[in-house]
Scaffold this motif. Structure first.
Motif, short mmCIF file in Angstrom:
data_model
loop_
_atom_site.label_atom_id
_atom_site.label_comp_id
_atom_site.label_asym_id
_atom_site.label_seq_id
_atom_site.Cartn_x
_atom_site.Cartn_y
_atom_site.Cartn_z
N UNK A 15 -50.83 38.33 40.11
CA UNK A 15 -51.49 38.58 41.26
C UNK A 15 -52.96 38.85 41.38
N UNK A 16 -53.73 38.45 42.36
CA UNK A 16 -53.39 37.38 43.47
C UNK A 16 -53.20 35.95 43.01
N UNK A 17 -52.01 35.51 43.34
CA UNK A 17 -51.88 34.06 42.74
C UNK A 17 -52.01 32.97 43.70
N UNK A 18 -52.96 31.94 43.52
CA UNK A 18 -52.88 31.01 44.59
C UNK A 18 -51.75 30.11 44.51
N UNK A 19 -50.95 30.08 43.43
CA UNK A 19 -49.71 29.26 43.34
C UNK A 19 -48.61 29.76 44.09
N UNK A 20 -48.68 31.13 44.36
CA UNK A 20 -47.71 32.11 45.08
C UNK A 20 -47.96 31.78 46.60
N UNK A 21 -49.40 31.95 46.88
CA UNK A 21 -49.63 31.59 48.18
C UNK A 21 -49.22 30.34 48.68
N UNK A 22 -49.36 29.11 47.88
CA UNK A 22 -48.89 27.95 48.32
C UNK A 22 -47.31 28.04 48.47
N UNK A 58 -43.75 37.84 46.60
CA UNK A 58 -43.97 37.00 45.58
C UNK A 58 -45.04 37.32 44.69
N UNK A 59 -46.25 38.08 44.68
CA UNK A 59 -47.08 38.51 43.94
C UNK A 59 -46.40 39.39 42.93
N UNK A 60 -45.59 40.46 43.55
CA UNK A 60 -45.02 41.45 42.58
C UNK A 60 -44.12 40.76 41.66
N UNK A 93 -59.24 38.75 34.38
CA UNK A 93 -59.85 37.89 35.28
C UNK A 93 -58.90 37.09 36.27
N UNK A 94 -57.69 36.93 35.78
CA UNK A 94 -56.68 36.22 36.70
C UNK A 94 -56.54 37.24 37.98
N UNK A 95 -56.45 38.66 37.73
CA UNK A 95 -56.23 39.53 38.86
C UNK A 95 -57.28 39.61 39.85
N UNK A 96 -58.44 38.81 39.46
CA UNK A 96 -59.54 38.70 40.47
C UNK A 96 -59.57 37.37 41.06
N UNK A 97 -59.26 36.30 40.37
CA UNK A 97 -59.69 34.99 40.87
C UNK A 97 -58.18 34.33 41.50
N UNK A 98 -57.26 34.68 40.90
CA UNK A 98 -55.95 33.94 41.22
C UNK A 98 -55.96 32.55 40.99
N UNK A 134 -54.61 37.30 52.34
CA UNK A 134 -55.64 36.29 52.70
C UNK A 134 -56.93 37.15 52.92
N UNK A 135 -56.84 38.06 53.78
CA UNK A 135 -58.33 39.20 53.83
C UNK A 135 -58.80 39.53 52.41
N UNK A 136 -57.81 39.82 51.62
CA UNK A 136 -58.29 40.14 50.17
C UNK A 136 -58.95 39.04 49.51
N UNK A 137 -58.91 37.93 49.85
CA UNK A 137 -59.41 36.88 49.17
C UNK A 137 -61.06 36.82 49.63
N UNK A 138 -61.38 37.32 51.07
CA UNK A 138 -62.65 37.34 51.53
C UNK A 138 -63.37 38.60 50.93
N UNK A 139 -62.48 39.60 50.73
CA UNK A 139 -63.14 41.18 50.09
C UNK A 139 -63.50 40.84 48.64
N UNK A 140 -62.70 39.89 48.17
CA UNK A 140 -63.15 39.39 46.63
C UNK A 140 -64.25 38.80 46.39
N UNK A 141 -64.65 37.77 47.78
CA UNK A 141 -65.90 37.15 47.54
C UNK A 141 -67.15 38.09 47.86
#
Length: 424
Positions: free
Chosen positions: A152-159, A171-173, A105-110, A240-247
């Motif tokens: 990954x995908x991690x919101x903390x790593x994005x920030x 950073x994800x890796x 689930x972490x690998x889906x929501x971040x 960033x585009x991956x987050x929209x794909x996830x939605x």
């Protein structure tokens, strides 16, 4: 320190200790400095506006929304059912189910809060019914939920990638192996504890028909991280585009496959995602003004020079940073720490010659632990709400897991190859 430095540090600390929300406390400290220094007050709204212009930050609301959609669409239940058929017969089987489901689930929501809420809402009642104590069940869901900042995908790593101007994909890796190590250490604790707990019911091994049924039902949940992460690292789309794909994927599965999402439920899910996003983004945006004043006063360089002048050993400096970060995370919002102390931390890392990606892994590992650490870890409060426990009860139960996480933090800090192996 100068008067402005005292206003920034002391003023912010005093307001935060009085219970003022972090975003408002930061804004008040910056406004006080601007007023005292006769700097144009337009600086704050200008820097706040500039702080919203990062393309990478768009991933935060989309990943938050994806987590809400997947939880409401039934994917979290599918993940738990799938993990259940593989490990339920082992000692502490339901505890291992929590960890496996949280990793996927972490690998889906971040998002650590989304993962904790989605897994905890289902697994805390299930574990209590099987004989586990409520405090232990809730603490385990919190510990597993905070794997999300590392997987990954991690919101903390994005920030942090935005703050430090580093590659978010790298950073994800850097978080994969630390995240799996943290999951493994918690799983070892679950197995050790299961041998001592005689009240827990052992479940039979799943039959092949049960496994086939769970795989058939969970295939769509397993495909989500494959599509999201595969798309990022194959270069098909950005994080960033991956987050929209996830939605989009979550909407497709929720409406067409699981058929549990309804049009009537969408506004409520969007509002829930917006609430969490607003908390994070308010701190990030207001802290841009804080960063400008810090840069003007050269506080980052002065603090870095002072620390490195007092302590010559590189490993000791890193240890002091970890201790300070952990103590701050116990009483302060993790996002606020990253944004406010970012310039100082980056200046110290540069002078120490620490690889920027490795340093990002250290910071985000600290963030993950902080979300579970008493007394104000964000995910800790989610676990309290789900299980209806007091802070003392859940804090007492979670300390063994927190200590194991700190052990992983030491490994991440002093063995750079551990977090950089996949990056290289």
């Amino acid at each position: 320190m100068t008067a402005n430095a005292w206003i920034l540090s002391g003023g912010f600390a005093a307001l935060a200790m009085c219970g003022v929300p972090f975003a408002f406390a930061i804004a008040a400290a910056v406004i006080a400095v601007l007023t005292f220094s006769n700097i144009a007050p337009e600086l704050l709204p200008q820097t706040m506006m500039a702080g919203t212009q990062s393309f990478s930050l768009l991933g935060i609301p989309f990943f938050m929304l994806a987590g809400e959609l997947m939880s409401a669409g039934g994917l979290s239940k599918r993940l738990i059912a799938l993990a259940d058929v593989f490990v339920r017969h082992l000692p502490g089987g339901l505890g291992l189910v929590v960890i496996l489901a949280a990793i996927v689930f972490s690998a889906i929501s971040g998002s650590a809060p989304a993962t904790t809420a989605a897994i905890g809402a289902i697994m805390v009642p299930a574990m209590v019914e099987r004989g586990y104590s409520k405090a232990y069940a809730a603490s385990l869901c919190v510990s597993a939920g905070v794997l999300a900042p590392l997987i990954p995908p991690s919101i903390a790593f994005i920030i942090w990638g935005v703050i430090a101007e580093q590659s978010i994909a790298k950073l994800f890796l850097s978080g994969v192996l630390p995240g799996l190590a943290m999951a493994g250490s918690i799983a070892a604790y679950v197995l050790w504890r299961a041998r001592r707990d005689t009240n827990v019911e052992r479940l039979p091994r799943a039959t092949w028909p049960e496994i086939r049924l769970a795989l058939r039902g969970g295939i769509w949940a397993l495909l989500a991280p494959v599509i999201i992460l595969g798309g990022i690292y194959s270069g098909i789309f950005t994080p960033t585009e991956a987050s929209a794909v996830a939605c989009v994927y979550a909407l497709f599965v929720g409406f067409a496959i699981e058929r549990k999402l309804t049009l009537r439920a969408l506004p409520g899910l969007a509002i829930d995602a917006m609430k969490i996003t607003a908390i994070v983004m308010a701190v990030v945006i207001v802290s841009n003004g804080f960063g400008v004043v810090v840069a003007q006063e050269q506080l980052a360089q002065k603090l870095a020079a002072g620390l490195l002048g007092a302590v010559e050993s590189k490993w000791m400096v890193l240890l002091l940073l970890n201790v300070a970060f952990f103590l701050l995370a116990a009483v302060m919002d993790e996002v606020a720490i990253m944004v406010i102390l970012g310039p100082v931390l980056i200046a110290i890392a540069r002078q120490l010659g620490v690889d920027p990606t490795h340093f990002g892994a250290i910071i985000v590992t600290n963030v993950a632990i902080g979300m579970a650490a008493p007394p104000i870890g964000y995910c800790l409060f989610i676990g309290m709400a789900i299980a209806r426990l007091s802070l003392w009860d859940i804090s007492r139960a979670i300390w063994p897991q927190v200590l194991l996480m700190l052990g992983v933090l030491m490994l991440v800090t002093y063995v750079p190859a551990f977090s950089l192996a996949l990056v290289r």
